[in-house]
Scaffold this active site. Structure first.
Site, mmCIF file in Angstrom:
data_model
loop_
_atom_site.group_PDB
_atom_site.id
_atom_site.type_symbol
_atom_site.label_atom_id
_atom_site.label_comp_id
_atom_site.label_asym_id
_atom_site.label_seq_id
_atom_site.Cartn_x
_atom_site.Cartn_y
_atom_site.Cartn_z
ATOM 1 N N ASN A 47 0.834 -1.206 0.000
ATOM 2 C CA ASN A 47 0.000 0.000 0.000
ATOM 3 C C ASN A 47 0.867 1.254 0.000
ATOM 4 O O ASN A 47 0.595 2.222 -0.717
ATOM 5 C CB ASN A 47 -0.902 0.029 1.238
ATOM 6 N N LEU A 225 -2.849 10.630 15.004
ATOM 7 C CA LEU A 225 -3.903 10.716 16.007
ATOM 8 C C LEU A 225 -5.299 10.688 15.395
ATOM 9 O O LEU A 225 -6.246 11.211 15.971
ATOM 10 C CB LEU A 225 -3.724 11.998 16.831
ATOM 11 N N GLY A 229 -5.459 14.569 13.898
ATOM 12 C CA GLY A 229 -4.324 14.946 13.082
ATOM 13 C C GLY A 229 -3.075 14.171 13.455
ATOM 14 O O GLY A 229 -3.115 12.959 13.666
ATOM 15 N N ALA A 253 -9.126 2.241 6.389
ATOM 16 C CA ALA A 253 -8.151 1.140 6.363
ATOM 17 C C ALA A 253 -6.817 1.530 5.740
ATOM 18 O O ALA A 253 -5.772 1.035 6.146
ATOM 19 C CB ALA A 253 -8.736 -0.063 5.617
ATOM 20 N N ASP A 257 -1.189 3.873 6.041
ATOM 21 C CA ASP A 257 -0.217 3.586 4.984
ATOM 22 C C ASP A 257 -0.045 4.791 4.073
ATOM 23 O O ASP A 257 1.076 5.125 3.659
ATOM 24 C CB ASP A 257 -0.655 2.374 4.167
ATOM 25 N N SER A 296 -7.478 3.255 -2.642
ATOM 26 C CA SER A 296 -7.924 4.561 -2.147
ATOM 27 C C SER A 296 -6.872 5.654 -2.300
ATOM 28 O O SER A 296 -7.152 6.830 -2.047
ATOM 29 C CB SER A 296 -8.302 4.443 -0.667
#
Length: 311
Positions: A47, A225, A229, A253, A257, A296
């Site tokens: 990814n 976080l 952020g 998900a 990455d 994505s």
């Protein structure tokens, strides 16, 4: 090195993502009807490779694959994204797979990963790509493959003066020798808490955990976080970077990455640490508005456009 693009070497795993959506997770012994299913490319290292390549970097990726249909999907994914594969095929092993559950209303996820062939990676595998590592601006690795492989990669990068980014995921305890090899470390709240033994639920707790990671030998700590952020924490600075939103959150998900890949790309281009975190936040912010992990990841134009809006 490429004169037009920064070079990044990533070591990690590829898995076929099997994504299921439903209103909630089933309990043991229960069957639920799902609302959606999709199969696509995944694995943290893969990814990150796809995300960095789409973001503008020249990316070399190493893993092990089984000689099977999932491996063919992997190679096609990397070709489409512009990633240079250094993967090796193994007839006696299977390519990894991941079960990804996504909650319908919130986009929150739970993941089970089986690394398959990549679980059999050994440190000596990386000796074959040492020259790739030596010629890179940035070296990135994680913890889905064996720890010894990640350690060897970090050592090789340090040997050649290459900046290292260590994404300590999935969360686990680590030996002290890892931390001085990390120019950058990118834990989320859970990972930072496990690495330090401290609670990490807000910004001040993240700073305390980051201080401990600096004391262990890390040079730059970035604690992600989620909606709050990220925190950039060094011996001289502690900067909170707010999340950059690009729309409704659909699936988180791939966010971690994407963030690590964005950080690697921006640092390799010579951006300042704060600008690199904003770039990483924009990449992650776009990724959560889309389903899937590798699927994505946005392209460079989309990232730059979001940054230009001042979101």
């Amino acid at each position: 090195m490429s004169q037009s693009r920064p070079r990044i070497v990533i070591v990690g795993i590829y898995v076929a993502d099997l994504l299921f959506k439903a209103t909630r997770m089933p309990v043991i012994g229960e069957t639920l009807l799902g609302s959606h299913f999709a199969m696509g490319p995944g694995g943290k290292g893969s990814n990150q490779a796809v995300a960095a390549a789409r973001a503008g970097a020249e990316v070399f990726f190493y893993t092990r694959l089984g000689n099977d249909a999932f491996a063919a999907n992997a190679r096609q994914t990397w070709q489409d994204a512009g990633v240079t594969s250094r993967a090796t095929l193994h007839d006696d092993l299977t390519t990894g797979a991941a079960h990804i559950f996504v909650e319908d209303d919130t986009g929150r996820n739970a993941i089970i990963v089986y690394a398959g062939a990549a679980a059999h990676m050994v440190p000596a595998d990386l000796d074959a790509i040492e020259q790739d590592i030596a010629g890179a601006h940035i070296f990135v690795t994680q913890l889905e493959q064996p720890l010894e492989v990640a350690l060897h990669g970090l050592r090789l990068a340090r040997k050649h003066g290459v900046t290292t980014i260590f994404n300590p995921a999935p969360a686990r305890q680590l030996p002290d020798e890892v931390f001085p090899l990390c120019d950058w470390i990118t834990p989320n709240e859970t990972e930072a808490s496990l690495l330090t033994g401290l609670p990490v639920a807000d910004l001040e707790q993240a700073r305390r955990a980051a201080d401990l990671l600096l004391a262990k030998g890390v040079r730059n700590v970035v604690v992600t976080l989620g909606e709050q952020g990220s925190l950039l924490h060094t011996a001289s600075d502690s900067i909170h970077i707010p999340a950059i939103r690009a729309g409704k959150c659909i699936d988180t998900a791939g966010a971690g990455d994407g963030f690590t890949a964005g950080l690697a790309t921006a640092l390799a281009e010579g951006k300042s640490p704060e600008a690199a975190l904003r770039f990483a936040s924009a990449l992650a912010g776009i990724s959560v508005t889309r389903s899937g992990t590798a699927a994505s990841m946005p392209d460079r134009g989309q990232i730059d456009s979001l940054l230009c809006t001042g979101a």
